[in-house]
Design a protein around this motif. Structure first.
Motif, PDB file in Angstrom:
ATOM      1  N   ARG A 127     -45.355  18.633  44.494  1.00 54.78           N
ATOM      2  CA  ARG A 127     -46.396  18.049  45.343  1.00 54.78           C
ATOM      3  C   ARG A 127     -47.603  17.627  44.506  1.00 54.78           C
ATOM      4  N   GLY A 128     -48.126  16.443  44.815  1.00 42.64           N
ATOM      5  CA  GLY A 128     -49.266  15.911  44.084  1.00 42.64           C
ATOM      6  C   GLY A 128     -48.881  15.110  42.857  1.00 42.64           C
ATOM      7  N   MET A 140     -34.016  14.283  44.451  1.00 46.76           N
ATOM      8  CA  MET A 140     -34.406  15.676  44.218  1.00 46.76           C
ATOM      9  C   MET A 140     -35.905  15.798  43.954  1.00 46.76           C
ATOM     10  N   LEU A 141     -36.482  14.841  43.261  1.00 49.40           N
ATOM     11  CA  LEU A 141     -37.930  14.886  43.034  1.00 49.40           C
ATOM     12  C   LEU A 141     -38.683  14.765  44.353  1.00 49.40           C
ATOM     13  N   ALA A 142     -38.250  13.820  45.203  1.00 47.08           N
ATOM     14  CA  ALA A 142     -38.926  13.632  46.488  1.00 47.08           C
ATOM     15  C   ALA A 142     -38.776  14.851  47.371  1.00 47.08           C
ATOM     16  N   GLU A 143     -37.588  15.445  47.388  1.00 51.11           N
ATOM     17  CA  GLU A 143     -37.367  16.607  48.238  1.00 51.11           C
ATOM     18  C   GLU A 143     -38.130  17.841  47.757  1.00 51.11           C
ATOM     19  N   HIS A 144     -38.624  17.775  46.514  1.00 44.73           N
ATOM     20  CA  HIS A 144     -39.479  18.846  46.009  1.00 44.73           C
ATOM     21  C   HIS A 144     -40.951  18.447  46.050  1.00 44.73           C
ATOM     22  N   GLY A 145     -41.257  17.368  46.776  1.00 46.18           N
ATOM     23  CA  GLY A 145     -42.641  17.052  47.074  1.00 46.18           C
ATOM     24  C   GLY A 145     -43.280  15.926  46.314  1.00 46.18           C
ATOM     25  N   ALA A 146     -42.597  15.331  45.339  1.00 44.77           N
ATOM     26  CA  ALA A 146     -43.199  14.253  44.560  1.00 44.77           C
ATOM     27  C   ALA A 146     -43.318  12.971  45.379  1.00 44.77           C
ATOM     28  N   THR A 147     -44.311  12.180  45.052  1.00 45.99           N
ATOM     29  CA  THR A 147     -44.373  10.793  45.519  1.00 45.99           C
ATOM     30  C   THR A 147     -43.528   9.982  44.550  1.00 45.99           C
ATOM     31  N   VAL A 148     -42.457   9.359  45.037  1.00 40.59           N
ATOM     32  CA  VAL A 148     -41.469   8.737  44.165  1.00 40.59           C
ATOM     33  C   VAL A 148     -41.408   7.236  44.391  1.00 40.59           C
ATOM     34  N   VAL A 149     -41.389   6.508  43.287  1.00 37.35           N
ATOM     35  CA  VAL A 149     -41.219   5.056  43.333  1.00 37.35           C
ATOM     36  C   VAL A 149     -39.833   4.725  42.793  1.00 37.35           C
ATOM     37  N   LEU A 150     -39.028   4.055  43.614  1.00 38.25           N
ATOM     38  CA  LEU A 150     -37.728   3.560  43.172  1.00 38.25           C
ATOM     39  C   LEU A 150     -37.957   2.183  42.549  1.00 38.25           C
ATOM     40  N   ALA A 151     -37.902   2.102  41.232  1.00 33.35           N
ATOM     41  CA  ALA A 151     -38.123   0.835  40.532  1.00 33.35           C
ATOM     42  C   ALA A 151     -36.762   0.189  40.288  1.00 33.35           C
ATOM     43  N   ALA A 172     -31.685   2.787  49.921  1.00 37.98           N
ATOM     44  CA  ALA A 172     -31.677   4.075  49.227  1.00 37.98           C
ATOM     45  C   ALA A 172     -32.868   4.921  49.653  1.00 37.98           C
ATOM     46  N   ALA A 173     -34.045   4.302  49.752  1.00 41.73           N
ATOM     47  CA  ALA A 173     -35.254   5.029  50.150  1.00 41.73           C
ATOM     48  C   ALA A 173     -35.091   5.642  51.533  1.00 41.73           C
ATOM     49  N   ALA A 174     -34.392   4.925  52.418  1.00 37.95           N
ATOM     50  CA  ALA A 174     -34.208   5.417  53.784  1.00 37.95           C
ATOM     51  C   ALA A 174     -33.337   6.667  53.827  1.00 37.95           C
ATOM     52  N   ARG A 175     -32.573   6.902  52.770  1.00 35.83           N
ATOM     53  CA  ARG A 175     -31.685   8.076  52.716  1.00 35.83           C
ATOM     54  C   ARG A 175     -32.362   9.289  52.093  1.00 35.83           C
ATOM     55  N   ILE A 176     -33.602   9.121  51.659  1.00 38.14           N
ATOM     56  CA  ILE A 176     -34.298  10.203  50.963  1.00 38.14           C
ATOM     57  C   ILE A 176     -35.411  10.754  51.839  1.00 38.14           C
ATOM     58  N   ARG A 177     -35.472  12.055  51.953  1.00 39.21           N
ATOM     59  CA  ARG A 177     -36.558  12.697  52.687  1.00 39.21           C
ATOM     60  C   ARG A 177     -37.775  12.823  51.782  1.00 39.21           C
ATOM     61  N   GLY A 178     -38.902  12.298  52.237  1.00 39.71           N
ATOM     62  CA  GLY A 178     -40.118  12.444  51.456  1.00 39.71           C
ATOM     63  C   GLY A 178     -40.876  11.148  51.321  1.00 39.71           C
ATOM     64  N   ASP A 179     -41.850  11.138  50.432  1.00 40.23           N
ATOM     65  CA  ASP A 179     -42.737  10.002  50.199  1.00 40.23           C
ATOM     66  C   ASP A 179     -42.112   9.098  49.148  1.00 40.23           C
ATOM     67  N   VAL A 180     -41.454   8.043  49.601  1.00 33.79           N
ATOM     68  CA  VAL A 180     -40.688   7.180  48.706  1.00 33.79           C
ATOM     69  C   VAL A 180     -41.047   5.721  48.975  1.00 33.79           C
TER      70      VAL A 180
END
Length: 306
Positions: free
Chosen positions: A14-15, A34-45, A55-63
């Motif tokens: 997180r953060g 895995m990064l997003a599910e552990h709280g990271a803000t993730v950018v799929l480049a 792909a983003a729609a399949r991930i839980r979190g801030d993507v």
């Protein structure tokens, strides 16, 4: 007893802001997930933003999704500008995207496809984003290499773009060796700053879309043995995730599967080839990469005693 570093060992993210290239499928997707599910803000480049959105729609979190085509320096520069605007600080840059054993072809800038994509595109992206990582304690640049860095691998300074002759295997080996030489040289330059470290990882042999360019004679045999000699992308992503998140990681380390031949297994600290530690080649490759991409880094080389 064999150490088993798993997804459960990933610390709270997180953060933290993480950019993962090539994250719409395979290793990159699992790394981002895995990064997003552990709280990271993730950018799929990613090159294909529609696939990235799915792909983003399949991930839980801030993507979020960022267009990035590593075969075009213009696209790399545009993506870096977007990312710099959106993210004043970056904690993790994971240079994951890559191509393997492609037929002879060139990037938009005339580079051999594997060297241009796997090395030069990521070299440029890292240089353009590095000042967003340098002020951030604990920030990391992780580059994904391969066991292929040992196979027919050398930096062919006399024919970097394979214009005189072409070997799919040799060109791939060159690009993956370049990933490690870049990592180690980047770490030398980062060390005096004490905030950002560069590390590397490899997935062993993972059953991903990279296998689609295997030469025709290998496709049928590979199809038969792939389930026996490979691991799934979630396991293949663990060395990258360990290099990116394990608090014990120090700069210049290299992680890969711990099983026999580093083909599969839980991630551990591994060694790379002697060629990947040649400091003369590191420095020369860095200089050539700056010349080819037009990108310089906000860190200087520090001489060390031999």
């Amino acid at each position: 007893m064999t150490e088993k570093w798993t997804e459960q060992q990933i610390p709270d993210q997180r953060g933290r802001v993480a950019i993962v290239t090539g994250a719409n499928t395979g290793l990159g997707f699992e790394t981002a997930r895995m990064l997003a599910e552990h709280g990271a803000t993730v950018v799929l480049a990613v090159r294909d933003v529609e696939k990235g959105a799915r792909a983003a729609a399949r991930i839980r979190g801030d993507v979020t999704v960022q267009a990035l085509d590593l075969t075009s320096l213009a696209s790399v520069r545009a993506a870096a500008a977007d990312l710099r605007t959106a993210h004043p600080r970056i904690d993790l840059l994971i240079n994951n995207a890559g191509v393997m054993y492609t037929p002879k072809q060139t990037t938009a800038d005339g580079f051999e496809m594997q060297f241009g994509t796997n090395h030069l595109g990521h070299f440029a992206l890292t240089g353009l984003l590095l000042d967003r990582l340098l002020p951030v304690p604990g920030s990391r640049v992780v580059s994904v290499s391969s066991v292929g860095h040992r196979i027919r691998a050398a930096i062919h300074f006399d024919d970097l773009q394979w214009e005189r002759s072409y070997s799919r295997v040799g060109a791939y080996g060159q690009s993956k060796l370049a990933n490690l030489l870049f990592t180690y040289e980047l770490q030398r330059r980062l060390a005096p700053h004490g905030t950002t470290v560069a590390a590397a990882a490899h997935p062993g042999v993972s059953n991903t879309e990279l296998l689609r360019h295997l030469p025709a004679p290998l496709r049928v045999p590979a199809g038969r043995i792939t389930p026996l000699l490979t691991q799934d992308p979630a396991m293949g992503a663990l060395p990258t995730l360990r290099a990116a998140t394990d608090p014990a990681v120090t700069g210049g380390q290299y992680y890969g599967p711990g099983g026999r031949g580093e083909i599969r297994g839980y991630p551990k600290l591994v060694t790379s080839s002697p060629a990947s530690h040649d400091e003369t080649v590191m420095h020369r490759l860095w200089t050539v990469s700056e010349e080819l991409t037009g990108v310089t880094f906000p860190v200087d080389r520090v001489a060390t005693a031999s």
